[in-house]
Design an enzyme around this catalytic site. Structure first.
Site, PDB file in Angstrom:
ATOM      1  CG  ASP A  20      38.316 -61.995 -15.177  1.00  0.00           C
ATOM      2  OD1 ASP A  20      37.429 -61.400 -14.536  1.00  0.00           O
ATOM      3  OD2 ASP A  20      38.995 -61.443 -16.063  1.00  0.00           O
ATOM      4  NE  ARG A  21      31.031 -60.899 -19.768  1.00  0.00           N
ATOM      5  CZ  ARG A  21      30.907 -59.735 -20.392  1.00  0.00           C
ATOM      6  NH1 ARG A  21      31.616 -58.689 -20.024  1.00  0.00           N
ATOM      7  NH2 ARG A  21      30.068 -59.603 -21.406  1.00  0.00           N
ATOM      8  CG  ASP A  22      34.829 -58.120 -18.993  1.00  0.00           C
ATOM      9  OD1 ASP A  22      34.135 -58.312 -20.003  1.00  0.00           O
ATOM     10  OD2 ASP A  22      34.358 -57.791 -17.889  1.00  0.00           O
ATOM     11  CG  ASN A  26      35.480 -57.361  -9.591  1.00  0.00           C
ATOM     12  OD1 ASN A  26      34.981 -58.141  -8.788  1.00  0.00           O
ATOM     13  ND2 ASN A  26      36.704 -56.864  -9.438  1.00  0.00           N
ATOM     14  CD  GLN A  27      31.310 -57.674 -15.784  1.00  0.00           C
ATOM     15  OE1 GLN A  27      31.107 -56.599 -16.350  1.00  0.00           O
ATOM     16  NE2 GLN A  27      32.277 -58.499 -16.177  1.00  0.00           N
ATOM     17  CB  CYS A  68      31.479 -58.172  -7.511  1.00  0.00           C
ATOM     18  SG  CYS A  68      31.428 -56.582  -6.628  1.00  0.00           S
ATOM     19  CB  CYS A 120      30.927 -54.977  -1.759  1.00  0.00           C
ATOM     20  SG  CYS A 120      32.034 -55.105  -3.189  1.00  0.00           S
ATOM     21  NE  ARG A 170      35.678 -53.046  -7.908  1.00  0.00           N
ATOM     22  CZ  ARG A 170      35.209 -53.185  -9.147  1.00  0.00           C
ATOM     23  NH1 ARG A 170      34.064 -53.791  -9.342  1.00  0.00           N
ATOM     24  NH2 ARG A 170      35.874 -52.718 -10.175  1.00  0.00           N
ATOM     25  CE  LYS A 171      37.314 -60.726 -10.316  1.00  0.00           C
ATOM     26  NZ  LYS A 171      37.544 -61.322 -11.625  1.00  0.00           N
ATOM     27  CG  ASP A 215      42.402 -60.301 -17.910  1.00  0.00           C
ATOM     28  OD1 ASP A 215      41.582 -60.480 -16.992  1.00  0.00           O
ATOM     29  OD2 ASP A 215      42.335 -59.349 -18.700  1.00  0.00           O
TER      30      ASP A 215
END
Length: 181
Positions: free
Chosen positions: A9-11, A51-52, A80, A88, A91-92, A117
């Site tokens: 994951d990113r953020d 997810n973005q 996403c 959709c 999307r997680k 996280d």
């Protein structure tokens, strides 16, 4: 376990605050580059999985994020762009991004690991495809374990790490232990 790939994951996992930060302003945690290099050194594919929804609002583009991930050393990125209100499949916590990666790279998702996280998105998505689940305490991680634990009740992470580097070291150690047996 022969780990074919690691989804990250990113953020809140590789950097940032857990909230949206445009790629041009985003900063990795000091240990994230090392963690990605450790995976590369162990021939483990790395895929961003995020997810973005700000993309759907016109605040960034998929290319902004994709180029960011490639610059960090990821092998590919699965993003996403939809809002939480869109219906959709990507999307997680839905598994669409993971299924897309599995198809593109011929992965057995039960031989992959997801590091994130957020229990209610990252851990649920990983669980739905049989991937190993690692929750990091950075970003929303600690509050996922206590304040928001009810949003993913019944799902247990395979490992809880302080941060991405600890998670990656655990994966590598796990793989090394398997090879010795």
């Amino acid at each position: 376990m022969n780990v074919e790939a690691v989804f990250i994951d990113r953020d809140g996992t590789i950097g940032g605050t857990g909230h949206f930060i445009h790629p041009k302003d985003f900063n990795l945690y000091p240990f994230s580059k090392t963690a990605l290099e450790v995976l590369k050194d162990n021939n483990i594919k790395t895929f961003a999985c995020t997810n973005q929804n700000r993309i759907s609002r016109g605040q960034a583009t998929i290319d902004d994020f994709y180029n960011e991930f490639i610059a960090y050393g990821f092998d590919d990125a699965f993003i996403c762009p939809h809002s939480p209100n869109d219906d959709c499949d990507c999307r997680k916590p839905k598994p669409g991004l993971l299924l897309e990666a599995a198809k593109k790279y011929n992965l057995d998702l039960s031989n992959t690991v997801f590091i994130g996280d957020v229990g209610s998105t990252d851990m649920l998505a990983a669980h739905s495809v049989g991937a190993m689940k690692i929750l990091v305490r950075t970003g929303w991680g600690q509050s996922s374990l206590d304040k928001y634990r009810d949003t993913w009740v019944g799902i247990e992470p395979d490992y809880i790490a302080e941060n991405l580097l600890e998670a990656v070291n655990w994966i590598v150690k796990l793989g090394t232990a398997d090879k010795k047996q």
